[in-house]
Motif scaffolding. Structure first.
Motif, PDB file in Angstrom:
ATOM      1  N   ALA A  16       4.775 -28.471  45.312  1.00 45.08           N
ATOM      2  CA  ALA A  16       5.564 -29.550  44.731  1.00 45.08           C
ATOM      3  C   ALA A  16       6.576 -28.966  43.761  1.00 45.08           C
ATOM      4  CB  ALA A  16       4.638 -30.523  44.006  1.00 45.08           C
ATOM      5  N   PRO A  17       7.742 -29.597  43.616  1.00 47.27           N
ATOM      6  CA  PRO A  17       8.782 -29.061  42.733  1.00 47.27           C
ATOM      7  C   PRO A  17       8.323 -29.043  41.292  1.00 47.27           C
ATOM      8  CG  PRO A  17       9.303 -31.297  43.392  1.00 47.27           C
ATOM      9  CD  PRO A  17       8.133 -30.871  44.205  1.00 47.27           C
ATOM     10  N   PRO A  18       9.033 -28.323  40.449  1.00 49.79           N
ATOM     11  CA  PRO A  18       8.628 -28.208  39.051  1.00 49.79           C
ATOM     12  C   PRO A  18       8.600 -29.566  38.368  1.00 49.79           C
ATOM     13  CG  PRO A  18      10.869 -27.421  39.371  1.00 49.79           C
ATOM     14  CD  PRO A  18      10.284 -27.602  40.736  1.00 49.79           C
ATOM     15  N   ASP A  19       7.687 -29.698  37.429  1.00 47.13           N
ATOM     16  CA  ASP A  19       7.564 -30.940  36.681  1.00 47.13           C
ATOM     17  C   ASP A  19       8.649 -30.965  35.612  1.00 47.13           C
ATOM     18  OD1 ASP A  19       6.895 -33.152  35.306  1.00 47.13           O
ATOM     19  OD2 ASP A  19       4.835 -32.561  34.866  1.00 47.13           O
ATOM     20  N   HIS A  20       9.631 -31.843  35.794  1.00 52.52           N
ATOM     21  CA  HIS A  20      10.735 -31.888  34.850  1.00 52.52           C
ATOM     22  C   HIS A  20      10.378 -32.619  33.568  1.00 52.52           C
ATOM     23  CE1 HIS A  20      13.830 -30.884  38.144  1.00 52.52           C
ATOM     24  NE2 HIS A  20      13.718 -29.888  37.327  1.00 52.52           N
ATOM     25  N   HIS A  21       9.151 -33.131  33.466  1.00 57.09           N
ATOM     26  CA  HIS A  21       8.755 -33.763  32.214  1.00 57.09           C
ATOM     27  C   HIS A  21       8.831 -32.751  31.062  1.00 57.09           C
ATOM     28  CE1 HIS A  21       7.281 -37.031  34.747  1.00 57.09           C
ATOM     29  NE2 HIS A  21       7.136 -37.756  33.652  1.00 57.09           N
ATOM     30  N   ALA A  22       8.404 -31.521  31.344  1.00 55.80           N
ATOM     31  CA  ALA A  22       8.438 -30.502  30.295  1.00 55.80           C
ATOM     32  C   ALA A  22       9.878 -30.197  29.888  1.00 55.80           C
ATOM     33  CB  ALA A  22       7.737 -29.233  30.773  1.00 55.80           C
ATOM     34  N   LEU A  23      10.760 -30.045  30.867  1.00 51.41           N
ATOM     35  CA  LEU A  23      12.161 -29.771  30.569  1.00 51.41           C
ATOM     36  C   LEU A  23      12.796 -30.954  29.851  1.00 51.41           C
ATOM     37  CD1 LEU A  23      14.732 -28.043  30.855  1.00 51.41           C
ATOM     38  CD2 LEU A  23      15.074 -29.095  33.099  1.00 51.41           C
ATOM     39  N   TYR A  24      12.507 -32.154  30.313  1.00 49.82           N
ATOM     40  CA  TYR A  24      13.091 -33.345  29.698  1.00 49.82           C
ATOM     41  C   TYR A  24      12.583 -33.536  28.266  1.00 49.82           C
ATOM     42  CZ  TYR A  24      15.216 -34.988  34.047  1.00 49.82           C
ATOM     43  OH  TYR A  24      16.004 -35.110  35.164  1.00 49.82           O
ATOM     44  N   THR A  25      11.351 -33.165  28.012  1.00 49.87           N
ATOM     45  CA  THR A  25      10.826 -33.258  26.642  1.00 49.87           C
ATOM     46  C   THR A  25      11.635 -32.378  25.704  1.00 49.87           C
ATOM     47  OG1 THR A  25       8.594 -33.759  27.424  1.00 49.87           O
ATOM     48  CG2 THR A  25       8.799 -32.894  25.189  1.00 49.87           C
ATOM     49  N   LYS A  26      11.967 -31.187  26.163  1.00 51.54           N
ATOM     50  CA  LYS A  26      12.753 -30.265  25.334  1.00 51.54           C
ATOM     51  C   LYS A  26      14.187 -30.782  25.167  1.00 51.54           C
ATOM     52  CE  LYS A  26      10.026 -26.393  27.163  1.00 51.54           C
ATOM     53  NZ  LYS A  26       9.255 -26.091  25.961  1.00 51.54           N
ATOM     54  N   LEU A  27      14.779 -31.291  26.252  1.00 49.17           N
ATOM     55  CA  LEU A  27      16.132 -31.834  26.153  1.00 49.17           C
ATOM     56  C   LEU A  27      16.177 -33.028  25.203  1.00 49.17           C
ATOM     57  CD1 LEU A  27      17.353 -31.724  29.876  1.00 49.17           C
ATOM     58  CD2 LEU A  27      18.260 -30.394  27.976  1.00 49.17           C
ATOM     59  N   GLN A  28      15.154 -33.847  25.260  1.00 52.60           N
ATOM     60  CA  GLN A  28      15.117 -35.002  24.371  1.00 52.60           C
ATOM     61  C   GLN A  28      15.023 -34.565  22.918  1.00 52.60           C
ATOM     62  OE1 GLN A  28      13.280 -39.003  25.354  1.00 52.60           O
ATOM     63  NE2 GLN A  28      11.629 -38.080  24.186  1.00 52.60           N
ATOM     64  N   ALA A  29      14.239 -33.524  22.644  1.00 56.77           N
ATOM     65  CA  ALA A  29      14.144 -33.014  21.277  1.00 56.77           C
ATOM     66  C   ALA A  29      15.485 -32.473  20.809  1.00 56.77           C
ATOM     67  CB  ALA A  29      13.069 -31.927  21.206  1.00 56.77           C
ATOM     68  N   LEU A  30      16.197 -31.772  21.689  1.00 53.16           N
ATOM     69  CA  LEU A  30      17.524 -31.264  21.338  1.00 53.16           C
ATOM     70  C   LEU A  30      18.490 -32.412  21.061  1.00 53.16           C
ATOM     71  CD1 LEU A  30      18.059 -28.348  23.896  1.00 53.16           C
ATOM     72  CD2 LEU A  30      17.896 -28.133  21.426  1.00 53.16           C
ATOM     73  N   GLN A  31      18.416 -33.446  21.876  1.00 56.50           N
ATOM     74  CA  GLN A  31      19.308 -34.576  21.678  1.00 56.50           C
ATOM     75  C   GLN A  31      19.016 -35.286  20.354  1.00 56.50           C
ATOM     76  OE1 GLN A  31      21.033 -37.032  25.025  1.00 56.50           O
ATOM     77  NE2 GLN A  31      19.428 -38.432  24.357  1.00 56.50           N
ATOM     78  N   GLN A  32      17.739 -35.444  20.039  1.00 58.12           N
ATOM     79  CA  GLN A  32      17.374 -36.088  18.780  1.00 58.12           C
ATOM     80  C   GLN A  32      17.796 -35.255  17.578  1.00 58.12           C
ATOM     81  OE1 GLN A  32      13.173 -36.637  19.357  1.00 58.12           O
ATOM     82  NE2 GLN A  32      13.422 -38.626  20.371  1.00 58.12           N
ATOM     83  N   ALA A  33      17.803 -33.915  17.758  1.00 63.13           N
ATOM     84  CA  ALA A  33      18.210 -33.028  16.674  1.00 63.13           C
ATOM     85  C   ALA A  33      19.726 -32.929  16.542  1.00 63.13           C
ATOM     86  CB  ALA A  33      17.616 -31.629  16.891  1.00 63.13           C
ATOM     87  N   GLY A  34      20.467 -33.515  17.482  1.00 62.78           N
ATOM     88  CA  GLY A  34      21.918 -33.475  17.410  1.00 62.78           C
ATOM     89  C   GLY A  34      22.533 -32.233  17.994  1.00 62.78           C
ATOM     90  N   ALA A  35      21.746 -31.440  18.735  1.00 64.64           N
ATOM     91  CA  ALA A  35      22.282 -30.204  19.308  1.00 64.64           C
ATOM     92  C   ALA A  35      23.090 -30.462  20.576  1.00 64.64           C
ATOM     93  CB  ALA A  35      21.145 -29.223  19.609  1.00 64.64           C
ATOM     94  N   LEU A  36      22.828 -31.584  21.230  1.00 62.79           N
ATOM     95  CA  LEU A  36      23.563 -31.909  22.447  1.00 62.79           C
ATOM     96  C   LEU A  36      23.467 -33.402  22.707  1.00 62.79           C
ATOM     97  CD1 LEU A  36      21.263 -32.497  24.824  1.00 62.79           C
ATOM     98  CD2 LEU A  36      21.143 -30.002  24.864  1.00 62.79           C
ATOM     99  N   VAL A  37      24.288 -33.860  23.648  1.00 64.48           N
ATOM    100  CA  VAL A  37      24.246 -35.239  24.122  1.00 64.48           C
ATOM    101  C   VAL A  37      24.244 -35.184  25.641  1.00 64.48           C
ATOM    102  CG1 VAL A  37      25.359 -37.499  24.163  1.00 64.48           C
ATOM    103  CG2 VAL A  37      25.522 -36.071  22.110  1.00 64.48           C
TER     104      VAL A  37
END
Length: 639
Positions: A466-487
Motif C-alpha cells: 500500500a502507498p505511504p501513509d500521508h497522515h504523517a506527512l500531512y501532520t508535519k505540513l499542518q504544524a508548519l502551516q500553524q507555525a507560519g512557515a508556509l501556506v
C-alpha cells in the motif's frame, strides 16, 4: 520583491539548489527533529512560502473501449490503495489545501467495469454479492480477482490456480515491509510451495492478499464513507499487542464474498468523497482542487505536429508524418466533459502526459477553459538554472495561460527489497520546505511539488505494498502551516486569492513570463519516452496509416449527440478505439527494449488490437474495409 519567485532566483540569492540535490545531501546527515526546526525557525520575520502539493493518479492502459475485456491487472487494488487512501487523508486535514489530478479513463473504468456491474448483484441487506448470478453475467469479463474471490476455492481449475499463484498480480508476491510486519499469517502462507497448498490454505491466501489492499484505518473499526455507507473489517481479524493482525479462525467463502462487497462500497464512495472535498475558488469552500489529464493521456505536442517537434532529433525518419491538432483537442475536451459530468464543473487546470507542453497545445488547453497547466521542471534550464515555479505564456489569441512547473516530490515508498520506507524521507522533505521560506518579510514564493502515485504500477514487475501513509506527512505540513512557515494552496487559490485564508490574488497577467527555451528543455528531457527507437517509429507509422484509412472511409470525428443511429454509434466506437491507441503508454513501452520479457508484449498486443478494432467498427457501420495484418512491433519482433 513581492510576488512569485523563480527557483532560479533561489540559487542566485544563495538558497538551496533544486529539491532533489538537497534531499540527497541531507540523506547522509543526522537531521534535527522536524518539530525543533519549526520551533527554532523565526517564521514571524520571514516572507510567505506558498506550497502547492499536487497528487497525480495516472491513467491505466487504455483497454479496448466498448469491449468486455477485463480491467487492467491491479486496477481495483490501485483504486483502493491510492485513490481512496489519499482522499481519506485529505478529508482528515481540512486546513491543508492540496490538488488531485484524477484520471478520466481510470474513473470511467471503475464506473463501467466495477460499479455498474457489481451494483446489480449487491445484496445490501446481507452485505454480500450474489456470486453465482454475477459470475454467470460477467465472469471472465470484469476482473480476475473478483472472479477468484467469488468462486468457491474448491471449484478452482487450472486457470484459477495459475492466476492465484503465477498471474500478473498473483497472491504470493512479496510485499515489502507489509506481509512480515502487518499480517504474519499471510507471510507464512507465502513461504509454502504452491504444489503443497491445501484447500483451506488457498482460501486463506486469496483472502489475506485481498485484505492487504484495504486502508489499514478500515481494520480498526467502522468507517463512514462519503456516500453514507459504512465499512467495518474489524470483525474479520484482530490486532495484537505487537501491532500485527491475525484471525481466530480460517477464512470462509462467505468472508471472501464479504471482502468484495466491502471493496465495492469503497470504490462507489471515491467520486462522492472527492466531490465533498472539492475546492471552489469562487466561494473558498473545500480543500482539494480537482483537475484532470487528457482523456487517454497521449503525448499531445506529438499529435499536434510530430515532425515539427522532432525536426532536430536525430534518428526520427522524415517519412513519419503525424499532424492532427484535432486529435489533441479531442483528448482535452473529452476529459473536461467527463470531469464536469462527475464533479459538476470544468477543471481549472490539467496535467498532460509527462508534463509535455508546447505553445500550440497550451492554446488548446486555454480554449477548453483551463487557466493553468502543470509541466515537469527540468533539472536545469538552458542557462544552467532551474525553471520558474509559476509563470505565464502569452498565447497568439491574446490570452494568457499559467504554467505550474512542478518539482518531483520525494518518494515515500519502501525500497524494492523487503524493508520499510526510510522514516527520514518525509522529514528531509519538510526541512527542505522550511529552508525555502523567503528571508525578507515582504517577499513570497510559490513552489509546486508533484507526488506521482504509482506511475508505473502496471509495468513494474515488483508488486508494491500500500502507498505511504500521508497522515504523517500531512501532520508535519499542518504544524508548519500553524507555525507560519508556509501556506498550502491550490494553483487556482493562489491565482484568484482566498481572503478567508489571507491569500492575495496573483492574476495570471502579473506572473513572470515563461522563457520559450523551457519548452525545448522539457521536450528534450521527455522525447526519448515516445520517439527515437525503431519500435516506436513503427507504432507511429501504423497510427498514421490507420488514421488516414479511418478518415478516408468515414470522414472526420463527429460526436453524434443528436439521435445517434447504430451506424453513428459504430463510427464513434471506431474513433474512440483509435484515440485509445494514442496513449503515451504504448510508445513508452515500445521504447524500452530491456522490458520485453515483462509488460510490453501485452501492451504490444493491446495497441495492435486497438488499431484492429477501428476496422472492425467500420465494418459494423457497413463500410467495405479489410482489416490489415499488423505485425508485432517490438524490437526484436515478438514470436
Amino acid at each position: 520583491m513581492k510576488g512569485t519567485w523563480s527557483i532560479a532566483g533561489f540559487a542566485r540569492v544563495g538558497f538551496i539548489p533544486a529539491i532533489l540535490a538537497l534531499i540527497g545531501s541531507l540523506a547522509c546527515a543526522s537531521p534535527p527533529d522536524t518539530a525543533m526546526v519549526i520551533t527554532t525557525a523565526d517564521t514571524s520575520k520571514r516572507g510567505t512560502l506558498y506550497v502547492a502539493i499536487i497528487h497525480n493518479f495516472p491513467n491505466p492502459s487504455p483497454i479496448l473501449p466498448h469491449t468486455d475485456q477485463p480491467a487492467p491487472a491491479g486496477l481495483l487494488r490501485y483504486a483502493l490503495q491510492h485513490l481512496y487512501r489519499e482522499g481519506a487523508a485529505a478529508a482528515a486535514f481540512p486546513k491543508l489545501h492540496t490538488t488531485a489530478c484524477l484520471s478520466p479513463w481510470m474513473l470511467s473504468l471503475l464506473q463501467n467495469r466495477y460499479l455498474e456491474r457489481i451494483e446489480r448483484y449487491y445484496d445490501a441487506g446481507n452485505n454480500r454479492i450474489r456470486a453465482a448470478s454475477f459470475l454467470t453475467a460477467f465472469g471472465g469479463r470484469t476482473d480476475p480477482w473478483i472472479d477468484l474471490m467469488l468462486t468457491p476455492t474448491g471449484q478452482f481449475g487450472l486457470e484459477e490456480d495459475v492466476h492465484l499463484f503465477y498471474g500478473p498480480d498473483h497472491a504470493r508476491q512479496p510485499l515489502p515491509g507489509v506481509s512480515e510486519t502487518t499480517f504474519p499469517p499471510y507471510a507464512e502462507l507465502m513461504r509454502v510451495n504452491p504444489g503443497d497448498f491445501t484447500l483451506q490454505q488457498k482460501r486463506d491466501l486469496k483472502c489475506w492478499f485481498f485484505l492487504t489492499w484495504f486502508d489499514p484505518a478500515l481494520l480498526h473499526g467502522p468507517v463512514k464513507l462519503a456516500d453514507g455507507r459504512t465499512v467495518d473489517l474489524s470483525d474479520l481479524l484482530h490486532e495484537t499487542e505487537d501491532g500485527t493482525f491475525r484471525r481466530d479462525r480460517p477464512f470462509l467463502e462467505s468472508d471472501a464474498n464479504r471482502l468484495v462487497a466491502e471493496a465495492y462500497k469503497i470504490i462507489a464512495s471515491i467520486v462522492p468523497l472527492y466531490r465533498s472535498l472539492q475546492y471552489d475558488h469562487a466561494t473558498g469552500e473545500g480543500n482539494v482542487e480537482l483537475i484532470t489529464s487528457p482523456f487517454y493521456d497521449p503525448p499531445l505536442p506529438l499529435l499536434y505536429d510530430l515532425q515539427s517537434v522532432c525536426k532536430h532529433r536525430p534518428g526520427v525518419p522524415d517519412s513519419i508524418e503525424f499532424q492532427h491538432p484535432g486529435d489533441a483537442e479531442w483528448h482535452i475536451e473529452q476529459a473536461g466533459h467527463a470531469h464536469a459530468d462527475r464533479f459538476g464543473r470544468q477543471p481549472s487546470g490539467m496535467l498532460p502526459a509527462g508534463g509535455l507542453v508546447s505553445e500550440n497545445v497550451l492554446s488548446l488547453f486555454s480554449r477548453a477553459g483551463a487557466e493553468w497547466v502543470i509541466t515537469c521542471t527540468p533539472a536545469s534550464g538552458s542557462d544552467g538554472t532551474s525553471s520558474h515555479g509559476l509563470c505565464r505564456v502569452a498565447l497568439p489569441d491574446g490570452q494568457n495561460c499559467a504554467i505550474v512547473a512542478a518539482l518531483p516530490g520525494p518518494t515515500l515508498w519502501p525500497a524494492p527489497e523487503e524493508s520499510p520506507a526510510d522514516p527520514d524521507t518525509a522529514d528531509r522533505f519538510i526541512r527542505h520546505l522550511v529552508s525555502l521560506q523567503p528571508s525578507h518579510p515582504d517577499s513570497s514564493r510559490f513552489v509546486a511539488v508533484l507526488f506521482a502515485h504509482g506511475e508505473t504500477w502496471e509495468t513494474d514487475s515488483t508488486l508494491r505494498p500500500a502507498p505511504p501513509d500521508h497522515h504523517a506527512l500531512y501532520t508535519k505540513l499542518q504544524a508548519l502551516q500553524q507555525a507560519g512557515a508556509l501556506v498550502t494552496v491550490t494553483p487556482s487559490e493562489y491565482l484568484h486569492g482566498n481572503p478567508a485564508r489571507g491569500i492575495p490574488a496573483h492574476p495570471v497577467e502579473t506572473l513572470p513570463q515563461w522563457d520559450d527555451a523551457r519548452f525545448l528543455d522539457i521536450l528534450e528531457d521527455n522525447l526519448a519516452r515516445w520517439v527515437g527507437e525503431p519500435a516506436q517509429h513503427r507504432a507511429w507509422a501504423w497510427l498514421a496509416r490507420v488514421r488516414r484509412d479511418l478518415e478516408e472511409t468515414a470522414g472526420s470525428w463527429q460526436p453524434h449527440l443528436n439521435r445517434p443511429t447504430e451506424r453513428t454509434r459504430s463510427l464513434s466506437r471506431a474513433w474512440k478505439a483509435f484515440y485509445a491507441a494514442q496513449s503515451e503508454q504504448w510508445f513508452r513501452c515500445y521504447g524500452t527494449r530491456t522490458s520485453a520479457s515483462a509488460a510490453p508484449p501485452l501492451h504490444d498486443r493491446l495497441f495492435r488490437a486497438c488499431l484492429g478494432r477501428v476496422y472492425e467498427h467500420l465494418a459494423e457501420a457497413k463500410y467495405d474495409v479489410v482489416v490489415p495484418g499488423i505485425p508485432p512491433l517490438m524490437d526484436p519482433p515478438l514470436r
